[in-house]
Motif scaffolding. Sequence first.
Motif, PDB file in Angstrom:
ATOM      1  N   PRO A  68      20.296  40.591 113.081  1.00  0.00           N
ATOM      2  CA  PRO A  68      20.290  41.130 111.706  1.00  0.00           C
ATOM      3  C   PRO A  68      20.797  42.555 111.633  1.00  0.00           C
ATOM      4  N   ALA A  69      21.300  42.891 110.452  1.00  0.00           N
ATOM      5  CA  ALA A  69      21.815  44.237 110.228  1.00  0.00           C
ATOM      6  C   ALA A  69      20.744  45.291 110.455  1.00  0.00           C
ATOM      7  N   GLU A  70      19.489  44.949 110.177  1.00  0.00           N
ATOM      8  CA  GLU A  70      18.410  45.931 110.311  1.00  0.00           C
ATOM      9  C   GLU A  70      18.254  46.418 111.753  1.00  0.00           C
ATOM     10  N   ILE A  71      18.538  45.546 112.725  1.00  0.00           N
ATOM     11  CA  ILE A  71      18.452  45.950 114.129  1.00  0.00           C
ATOM     12  C   ILE A  71      19.575  46.933 114.459  1.00  0.00           C
ATOM     13  N   LEU A  72      20.771  46.658 113.949  1.00  0.00           N
ATOM     14  CA  LEU A  72      21.891  47.571 114.171  1.00  0.00           C
ATOM     15  C   LEU A  72      21.636  48.905 113.477  1.00  0.00           C
ATOM     16  N   ASP A  73      21.065  48.851 112.272  1.00  0.00           N
ATOM     17  CA  ASP A  73      20.716  50.093 111.585  1.00  0.00           C
ATOM     18  C   ASP A  73      19.710  50.904 112.395  1.00  0.00           C
ATOM     19  N   ALA A  74      18.738  50.198 112.992  1.00  0.00           N
ATOM     20  CA  ALA A  74      17.743  50.888 113.809  1.00  0.00           C
ATOM     21  C   ALA A  74      18.383  51.520 115.040  1.00  0.00           C
ATOM     22  N   ALA A  75      19.320  50.803 115.674  1.00  0.00           N
ATOM     23  CA  ALA A  75      20.004  51.347 116.848  1.00  0.00           C
ATOM     24  C   ALA A  75      20.817  52.588 116.475  1.00  0.00           C
ATOM     25  N   ILE A  76      21.479  52.532 115.340  1.00  0.00           N
ATOM     26  CA  ILE A  76      22.274  53.679 114.884  1.00  0.00           C
ATOM     27  C   ILE A  76      21.361  54.869 114.584  1.00  0.00           C
ATOM     28  N   ASP A  77      20.216  54.586 113.951  1.00  0.00           N
ATOM     29  CA  ASP A  77      19.264  55.664 113.651  1.00  0.00           C
ATOM     30  C   ASP A  77      18.734  56.304 114.931  1.00  0.00           C
ATOM     31  N   LEU A  78      18.459  55.486 115.936  1.00  0.00           N
ATOM     32  CA  LEU A  78      18.004  56.018 117.216  1.00  0.00           C
ATOM     33  C   LEU A  78      19.046  56.950 117.823  1.00  0.00           C
ATOM     34  N   ALA A  79      20.305  56.526 117.762  1.00  0.00           N
ATOM     35  CA  ALA A  79      21.366  57.315 118.383  1.00  0.00           C
ATOM     36  C   ALA A  79      21.647  58.608 117.634  1.00  0.00           C
ATOM     37  N   ILE A  80      21.568  58.552 116.293  1.00  0.00           N
ATOM     38  CA  ILE A  80      21.946  59.717 115.488  1.00  0.00           C
ATOM     39  C   ILE A  80      20.749  60.635 115.238  1.00  0.00           C
ATOM     40  N   THR A  81      19.637  60.064 114.785  1.00  0.00           N
ATOM     41  CA  THR A  81      18.473  60.879 114.417  1.00  0.00           C
ATOM     42  C   THR A  81      17.663  61.316 115.630  1.00  0.00           C
ATOM     43  N   HIS A  82      17.445  60.374 116.549  1.00  0.00           N
ATOM     44  CA  HIS A  82      16.611  60.667 117.704  1.00  0.00           C
ATOM     45  C   HIS A  82      17.419  61.117 118.920  1.00  0.00           C
ATOM     46  N   ARG A  83      18.745  61.082 118.814  1.00  0.00           N
ATOM     47  CA  ARG A  83      19.654  61.562 119.862  1.00  0.00           C
ATOM     48  C   ARG A  83      19.439  60.860 121.196  1.00  0.00           C
ATOM     49  N   PHE A 300       9.555  54.994 119.108  1.00  0.00           N
ATOM     50  CA  PHE A 300      10.194  55.980 118.237  1.00  0.00           C
ATOM     51  C   PHE A 300       9.821  55.812 116.766  1.00  0.00           C
ATOM     52  N   GLY A 301       9.082  54.748 116.462  1.00  0.00           N
ATOM     53  CA  GLY A 301       8.687  54.522 115.069  1.00  0.00           C
ATOM     54  C   GLY A 301       9.858  54.279 114.152  1.00  0.00           C
ATOM     55  N   VAL A 302      10.894  53.644 114.686  1.00  0.00           N
ATOM     56  CA  VAL A 302      12.107  53.436 113.901  1.00  0.00           C
ATOM     57  C   VAL A 302      12.128  52.019 113.359  1.00  0.00           C
ATOM     58  N   THR A 303      12.612  51.876 112.140  1.00  0.00           N
ATOM     59  CA  THR A 303      12.814  50.560 111.532  1.00  0.00           C
ATOM     60  C   THR A 303      14.184  50.532 110.886  1.00  0.00           C
ATOM     61  N   GLY A 304      14.705  49.351 110.687  1.00  0.00           N
ATOM     62  CA  GLY A 304      16.034  49.218 110.099  1.00  0.00           C
ATOM     63  C   GLY A 304      16.006  49.384 108.597  1.00  0.00           C
ATOM     64  N   VAL A 305      17.188  49.558 108.024  1.00  0.00           N
ATOM     65  CA  VAL A 305      17.331  49.712 106.578  1.00  0.00           C
ATOM     66  C   VAL A 305      17.118  48.384 105.879  1.00  0.00           C
ATOM     67  N   GLY A 306      17.647  47.314 106.438  1.00  0.00           N
ATOM     68  CA  GLY A 306      17.502  45.998 105.818  1.00  0.00           C
ATOM     69  C   GLY A 306      18.650  45.101 106.196  1.00  0.00           C
ATOM     70  N   ASP A 307      18.405  43.792 106.118  1.00  0.00           N
ATOM     71  CA  ASP A 307      19.426  42.821 106.506  1.00  0.00           C
ATOM     72  C   ASP A 307      20.290  42.484 105.309  1.00  0.00           C
ATOM     73  N   THR A 308      21.440  43.128 105.227  1.00  0.00           N
ATOM     74  CA  THR A 308      22.331  42.904 104.098  1.00  0.00           C
ATOM     75  C   THR A 308      23.686  42.444 104.600  1.00  0.00           C
ATOM     76  N   LEU A 309      24.357  41.677 103.752  1.00  0.00           N
ATOM     77  CA  LEU A 309      25.704  41.227 104.052  1.00  0.00           C
ATOM     78  C   LEU A 309      26.654  41.802 103.019  1.00  0.00           C
ATOM     79  N   ALA A 310      27.909  41.995 103.402  1.00  0.00           N
ATOM     80  CA  ALA A 310      28.913  42.414 102.438  1.00  0.00           C
ATOM     81  C   ALA A 310      28.956  41.403 101.294  1.00  0.00           C
ATOM     82  N   SER A 311      29.187  41.887 100.083  1.00  0.00           N
ATOM     83  CA  SER A 311      29.089  41.027  98.904  1.00  0.00           C
ATOM     84  C   SER A 311      30.027  39.832  98.963  1.00  0.00           C
ATOM     85  N   ASP A 312      31.174  39.985  99.617  1.00  0.00           N
ATOM     86  CA  ASP A 312      32.147  38.891  99.696  1.00  0.00           C
ATOM     87  C   ASP A 312      31.927  38.000 100.911  1.00  0.00           C
ATOM     88  N   CYS A 313      30.958  38.348 101.761  1.00  0.00           N
ATOM     89  CA  CYS A 313      30.752  37.619 103.008  1.00  0.00           C
ATOM     90  C   CYS A 313      29.815  36.438 102.793  1.00  0.00           C
TER      91      CYS A 313
END
Length: 364
Positions: A68-83, A300-313
């Motif tokens: 899900p997108a939420e897992i990728l969002d969480a990974a990105i947050d870990l890399a950017i926010t938590h360095r 790290f107490g991180v959670t994803g933004v949410g599982d969303t798909l592009a509107s045309d997908c």
Amino acid sequence: MKYLNEFRDPDAVAAVLKRIERRLTGHWQIMEVCGGQTHSIMKYGLDQLLPAGIELIHGPGCPVCVTPAEILDAAIDLAITHRVIVCSYGDMLRVPGSKRSLLDARAEGADIRLIYSPMEAVALAQENPQCEIVFLAVGFETTSAVNAQALRTAAGADVKNFSMLVSQVTVPAALEMISRQPDCAIDGFLAAGHVCTVMGTAEYEPLAKSLGKPIVITGFEPVDILLGVESAVDMLESGRAEVINKFQRVVAAPGNRVAQEGIFSVFERIDKSWRGLGVIPDSGLGIRREFEQYDAERKFGVTGVGDTLASDCQSGLVLQGLIKPHECDAFGVACTPETPLGAPMVSEEGACSAWFRYRHLERP
């Protein structure tokens, strides 16, 4: 090569096709679960060789596609926010999150590294004790065994700066969810041989009975897949809903008991979100409490933004077998391997990727 060339033999393919045609009287829709099977079907044109009374439906068995997108969002947050340093397999880097991909985040300066084994992430943590290392652990039962081993290795060596962001899912629960949908027209399944190499066949037997649908375990070569179709057709024509193992050269009924013990020493079954399918009860594997210090979400107490798909997908419909990839309006136009809207166009096992590679000029 033994156990490979004979399963690509044109005469053997023709012989199985003739047997299927002789047995067939009805119209049956059979879902191949695994993305590796889908790519073989498209590459060799097996769906076009089969009689008109058989339709092959692509299933959700692509680990990248159902993350899900939420897992990728969480990974990105870990890399950017938590360095932290996020380690991932290469095919995950371009999968869209809710707003961007891991590759986009790396271009913005996040430390995201491509690796080929979770043990590389453990070694990276040992070599860089001043850095936090997070491994993005995704996939089905086939990857959960090696991921569990990596976590046990880290725990045994008391590596404190290593953790996992986990999106491990299991196949049977997804098949049940798809089959229970009111608009499901699937009559039988071709189950993924490599998953059953680890888990065996036992958990599919009550599933076949409760669903009233045959399940055939197959490999990935043309003859493997056609033998699976033949067994499914034979059961459908005779009104049987059983489990048949047509991949016996690799799959044993008990599976790999050592691997199973390793998996469940680290992971436990949990409800899990699947991209395009939603939350499926008891379909995932989460890190057990005794290893919680290696769980990146807890650490790290991180959670994803949410599982969303592009509107045309429409990849959610593709993953459920409700449409074929080329029936999506975005296919090959707004959505291509260079500009993917959804994960199935990115992954080497994705159905959309298979259609684009082998039949991108076809439209419904």
